[in-house]
Design a protein around this motif. Structure first.
Motif, PDB file in Angstrom:
ATOM      1  N   VAL A  93       0.842  -1.194   0.000  1.00 29.71           N
ATOM      2  CA  VAL A  93       0.000   0.000   0.000  1.00 29.71           C
ATOM      3  C   VAL A  93       0.881   1.249   0.000  1.00 29.71           C
ATOM      4  O   VAL A  93       1.891   1.312   0.699  1.00 29.71           O
ATOM      5  CB  VAL A  93      -0.908  -0.008   1.250  1.00 29.71           C
ATOM      6  N   SER A  94       0.497   2.250  -0.798  1.00 30.30           N
ATOM      7  CA  SER A  94       1.225   3.521  -0.786  1.00 30.30           C
ATOM      8  C   SER A  94       0.687   4.415   0.331  1.00 30.30           C
ATOM      9  O   SER A  94      -0.496   4.352   0.675  1.00 30.30           O
ATOM     10  CB  SER A  94       1.098   4.235  -2.135  1.00 30.30           C
ATOM     11  N   PRO A  95       1.538   5.248   0.946  1.00 30.35           N
ATOM     12  CA  PRO A  95       1.076   6.133   2.022  1.00 30.35           C
ATOM     13  C   PRO A  95      -0.036   7.074   1.550  1.00 30.35           C
ATOM     14  O   PRO A  95       0.108   7.777   0.556  1.00 30.35           O
ATOM     15  CB  PRO A  95       2.346   6.919   2.379  1.00 30.35           C
ATOM     16  N   GLY A  96      -1.156   7.034   2.250  1.00 32.28           N
ATOM     17  CA  GLY A  96      -2.330   7.808   1.878  1.00 32.28           C
ATOM     18  C   GLY A  96      -3.417   6.959   1.264  1.00 32.28           C
ATOM     19  O   GLY A  96      -4.599   7.305   1.296  1.00 32.28           O
ATOM     20  N   GLU A  97      -3.039   5.831   0.697  1.00 32.27           N
ATOM     21  CA  GLU A  97      -3.990   4.888   0.112  1.00 32.27           C
ATOM     22  C   GLU A  97      -4.665   4.092   1.218  1.00 32.27           C
ATOM     23  O   GLU A  97      -4.113   3.922   2.312  1.00 32.27           O
ATOM     24  CB  GLU A  97      -3.204   3.950  -0.813  1.00 32.27           C
ATOM     25  N   ARG A  98      -5.875   3.588   0.954  1.00 37.17           N
ATOM     26  CA  ARG A  98      -6.552   2.754   1.943  1.00 37.17           C
ATOM     27  C   ARG A  98      -5.745   1.490   2.198  1.00 37.17           C
ATOM     28  O   ARG A  98      -5.292   0.818   1.284  1.00 37.17           O
ATOM     29  CB  ARG A  98      -7.952   2.374   1.467  1.00 37.17           C
ATOM     30  N   GLY A  99      -5.548   1.198   3.471  1.00 40.25           N
ATOM     31  CA  GLY A  99      -4.752   0.043   3.855  1.00 40.25           C
ATOM     32  C   GLY A  99      -3.592   0.484   4.742  1.00 40.25           C
ATOM     33  O   GLY A  99      -3.531   1.627   5.186  1.00 40.25           O
ATOM     34  N   THR A 100      -2.694  -0.436   4.996  1.00 43.22           N
ATOM     35  CA  THR A 100      -1.554  -0.160   5.869  1.00 43.22           C
ATOM     36  C   THR A 100      -0.282  -0.045   5.048  1.00 43.22           C
ATOM     37  O   THR A 100       0.189  -1.032   4.483  1.00 43.22           O
ATOM     38  CB  THR A 100      -1.394  -1.267   6.924  1.00 43.22           C
ATOM     39  N   ALA A 101       0.268   1.161   4.967  1.00 41.47           N
ATOM     40  CA  ALA A 101       1.528   1.405   4.260  1.00 41.47           C
ATOM     41  C   ALA A 101       2.691   1.230   5.225  1.00 41.47           C
ATOM     42  O   ALA A 101       2.609   1.634   6.390  1.00 41.47           O
ATOM     43  CB  ALA A 101       1.540   2.805   3.661  1.00 41.47           C
ATOM     44  N   LEU A 102       3.777   0.641   4.735  1.00 40.65           N
ATOM     45  CA  LEU A 102       4.929   0.351   5.562  1.00 40.65           C
ATOM     46  C   LEU A 102       6.133   1.172   5.116  1.00 40.65           C
ATOM     47  O   LEU A 102       6.517   1.145   3.949  1.00 40.65           O
ATOM     48  CB  LEU A 102       5.273  -1.132   5.491  1.00 40.65           C
ATOM     49  N   ILE A 103       6.714   1.912   6.056  1.00 46.73           N
ATOM     50  CA  ILE A 103       7.892   2.733   5.795  1.00 46.73           C
ATOM     51  C   ILE A 103       8.966   2.325   6.788  1.00 46.73           C
ATOM     52  O   ILE A 103       8.730   2.316   7.996  1.00 46.73           O
ATOM     53  CB  ILE A 103       7.586   4.240   5.940  1.00 46.73           C
ATOM     54  N   ALA A 104      10.143   1.977   6.273  1.00 46.90           N
ATOM     55  CA  ALA A 104      11.238   1.535   7.129  1.00 46.90           C
ATOM     56  C   ALA A 104      12.459   2.408   6.914  1.00 46.90           C
ATOM     57  O   ALA A 104      12.683   2.917   5.815  1.00 46.90           O
ATOM     58  CB  ALA A 104      11.584   0.075   6.845  1.00 46.90           C
TER      59      ALA A 104
END
Length: 234
Positions: A130-141
């Motif tokens: 999922v991209s940040p802002g899109e519905r769902g859980t976006a993961l950033i590491a």
């Protein structure tokens, strides 16, 4: 800040001999991959060696190799969620983060390829998810440190509930997120479903390593996770 006694050597990932990556980084990558697909015993590569002492404890765990999806009725979808668009820059004013993104993907070895180890101001996102802002859980590491210096997420633990951050996106929009909580979890008791599950809301998790460095296990004892949700646009 935690420090450790000096130890010699760094590990280059298998099949990528030209990359010199801290052993703990690779451990985090594999550990989080396993967590996403269910808690299973994890053993570090026996060939790994401890790295020189960094100035800040911790290294990068990685995102999931595939999104975790569940059936969510369209009527329940977050009305403020944004269309899919790749992130281009992460900005966290409180801790001085202003960093570009790189895509994280699965490499030939079957493990998630890390960002360049020599770039301390770089974050990665799970580009197949999922991209940040899109519905769902976006993961950033992001790296907490490298073998020689603090890195982009060195101050991530200073964030608190109620703080905010922004993600610039390739479509020219900016997704603004409000932090719900900042929590550390023992790696042997990591809440993988809570962190990675699909959702009708637009959420983001910022993830790095934390805790003490276990010299015997050659790993850090915890993961730090920032839980955040998309703020409605005006």
């Amino acid at each position: 800040m935690k420090t450790r006694p000096d130890s010699a050597g760094v590990q280059a990932p298998r099949r990528r001999a030209r990359w010199v990556v801290p052993a703990v980084f690779w451990t985090c990558v594999l550990a989080v991959l396993l967590l996403v697909f269910g808690p299973r015993p994890f053993g570090e590569d026996a060939t790994s060696r401890e790295r020189p002492t960094p100035s800040v404890a911790g290294t990068l765990p990685a995102a999931a190799p595939a999104p975790v999806k569940s059936a969510v009725p369209s009527a329940a979808a977050d009305p403020d969620a944004m269309p899919r668009s790749a992130p281009t820059r992460l900005k966290i004013a409180k801790i001085g983060v202003n960093a570009p993104f790189t895509d994280l993907k699965i490499g030939p070895s079957g493990a998630l390829e890390p960002p360049p180890a020599d770039d301390t101001n770089l974050v990665g996102w799970h580009a197949a998810g999922v991209s940040p802002g899109e519905r769902g859980t976006a993961l950033i590491a992001g790296h907490l440190d490298t073998a020689t210096s603090p890195a982009v997420f060195a101050r991530l633990s200073e964030l608190d509930a109620g703080d905010s951050f922004e993600v610039d996106r390739a479509d020219g929009t900016t997704a603004r997120f409000l932090i719900d909580s900042v929590e550390s979890f023992d790696k042997d008791d990591f809440p993988d479903r809570r962190v990675y599950d699909d959702t009708a809301d637009a959420l983001v998790r910022l993830i790095t390593c934390a805790g003490a460095y276990d010299r015997k296990a050659k790993d850090y004892t915890e993961n730090l996770v920032v839980f955040a949700h998309l703020q409605p646009t005006d």
